[in-house]
Design an enzyme around this catalytic site. Structure first.
Site, PDB file in Angstrom:
ATOM      1  N   SER A 124       0.824  -1.200   0.000  1.00  0.00           N
ATOM      2  CA  SER A 124       0.000   0.000   0.000  1.00  0.00           C
ATOM      3  C   SER A 124       0.865   1.260   0.000  1.00  0.00           C
ATOM      4  O   SER A 124       1.570   1.509  -0.962  1.00  0.00           O
ATOM      5  CB  SER A 124      -0.959  -0.038   1.200  1.00  0.00           C
ATOM      6  OG  SER A 124      -2.193   0.524   0.863  1.00  0.00           O
ATOM      7  N   LYS A 176     -20.143  19.069   8.910  1.00  0.00           N
ATOM      8  CA  LYS A 176     -19.008  19.301   9.794  1.00  0.00           C
ATOM      9  C   LYS A 176     -18.684  18.073  10.639  1.00  0.00           C
ATOM     10  O   LYS A 176     -17.527  17.851  11.017  1.00  0.00           O
ATOM     11  CB  LYS A 176     -19.282  20.518  10.698  1.00  0.00           C
ATOM     12  CG  LYS A 176     -18.099  20.932  11.551  1.00  0.00           C
ATOM     13  CD  LYS A 176     -16.880  21.243  10.694  1.00  0.00           C
ATOM     14  CE  LYS A 176     -15.666  21.574  11.550  1.00  0.00           C
ATOM     15  NZ  LYS A 176     -14.450  21.689  10.722  1.00  0.00           N
TER      16      LYS A 176
END
Length: 309
Positions: A124, A176
């Site tokens: 990765s 948010k």
């Protein structure tokens, strides 16, 4: 009384030895920094995280700032003809991997070679860095690949209901508190996160396609998140050669056109513990002590790391 004096003297000797090894080691390396035709070895161990990483009594590790600092030191040393990245990492955050990868590209643009030697695992984010180098060596059993990105998310809503916890927020905007663990994600929020992951995945694919000179569509076929052995990765074109770090050094010598035996300069500060007791003791003890800290990744960080490692 006599025994106490002996113990005190031994303690003073150990402390002085630790100080000498800590401060004299770097100075000794600087004095040796006058030889020509060096190969720098920079270690990328553990989870790749942004920032300054973690420091402890026994070790200083992790953090892209520290890795980039070493890359710059090797870049600025004119006697260093090539850099070997010794990667033993399952990956980390996508932005941190990208940050180091871009520095590797800049160093290659100066004409200095960067070669990767994979250890146990270079998956990765670890592979992200490798793909930015000139050549990749892996052991046949190295775990690599895992090309992809995911965003971790946990939903504790049902648990909170059972234990009687109710969280409320006053938000400046509807998204948010996106990825909040105390409620189910809305479809709109899921689409926002999916778009982010897709964007970062495309960036990852582009890095691999450009670094390995492969068709992006072919990279996408291989980049479904699975891991490969070094042997498989060689057959698929994700690595160049099979071999250990010393094979990588020999190959780098030829690639850089170095005459004779090069001087190997290892970057990174060895801890007094390592110098006194050796790497195996350090590994065995620190794996137990530091493992919890290695997993302290930001919960909302987009990760280029296998989910289980």
């Amino acid at each position: 009384m006599h025994k106490k004096t002996v113990v005190f003297i031994l303690a003073v000797i150990v402390i002085i030895s630790l100080c000498v090894l800590t401060f004299a080691g770097p100075a000794f390396n600087k004095r040796r920094n006058v030889a020509a035709d060096k190969i720098a070895i920079i270690y990328v161990d553990g989870v790749i995280m942004g920032g300054r990483g973690q420091s402890s009594l026994f070790s200083e590790y992790g953090g892209t700032d520290y890795i980039i600092k070493q890359l710059h030191e090797a870049r600025d040393d004119k006697s260093v003809k090539a850099i070997i990245l010794r990667i033993n990492s399952p990956g980390g955050s996508a932005p941190a991997s990208q940050e180091v990868g871009e520095e590797i590209k800049k160093i290659r643009d100066t004409g200095k070679l960067v070669v990767t030697s994979m250890g146990d695992v270079a998956a990765s984010g670890g592979y992200w860095l490798a793909a930015c180098s000139d050549k990749i060596y892996a052991n046949p059993a190295t775990l690599t690949g895992s090309i992809g990105v995911y965003m971790p998310y946990a939903n504790w809503e049902e648990l909170y209901k059972k234990i009687g916890v109710r969280q409320e927020k006053i938000k400046s905007g509807p998204h948010k508190d996106i990825l909040s663990p105390d409620r189910t994600m809305t479809e709109e929020e899921r689409a926002i996160i999916q778009a982010m992951v897709d964007d970062m995945y495309s960036q990852f694919v582009t890095v691999v396609a450009e670094g390995r000179k492969m068709d992006p569509n072919r990279v996408r076929q291989l980049a479904d998140g699975r891991i490969y052995t070094g042997n498989q990765a060689k057959e698929l074109g994700l690595v160049d050669e099979l071999g250990n770090m010393y094979d990588a050094i020999d190959g780098t010598v030829q690639l850089a056109g170095i005459k004779g035996k090069p001087e190997i300069k290892e970057y990174g500060k060895n801890s007094p513990w390592t110098m006194l007791f050796g790497g195996n003791d350090k590994l065995e003890i620190l794996n137990k002590l530091l493992r919890p800290m290695e997993n302290q990744l930001p919960i909302a960080a987009p990760l280029a790391i296998p989910e289980k490692w």
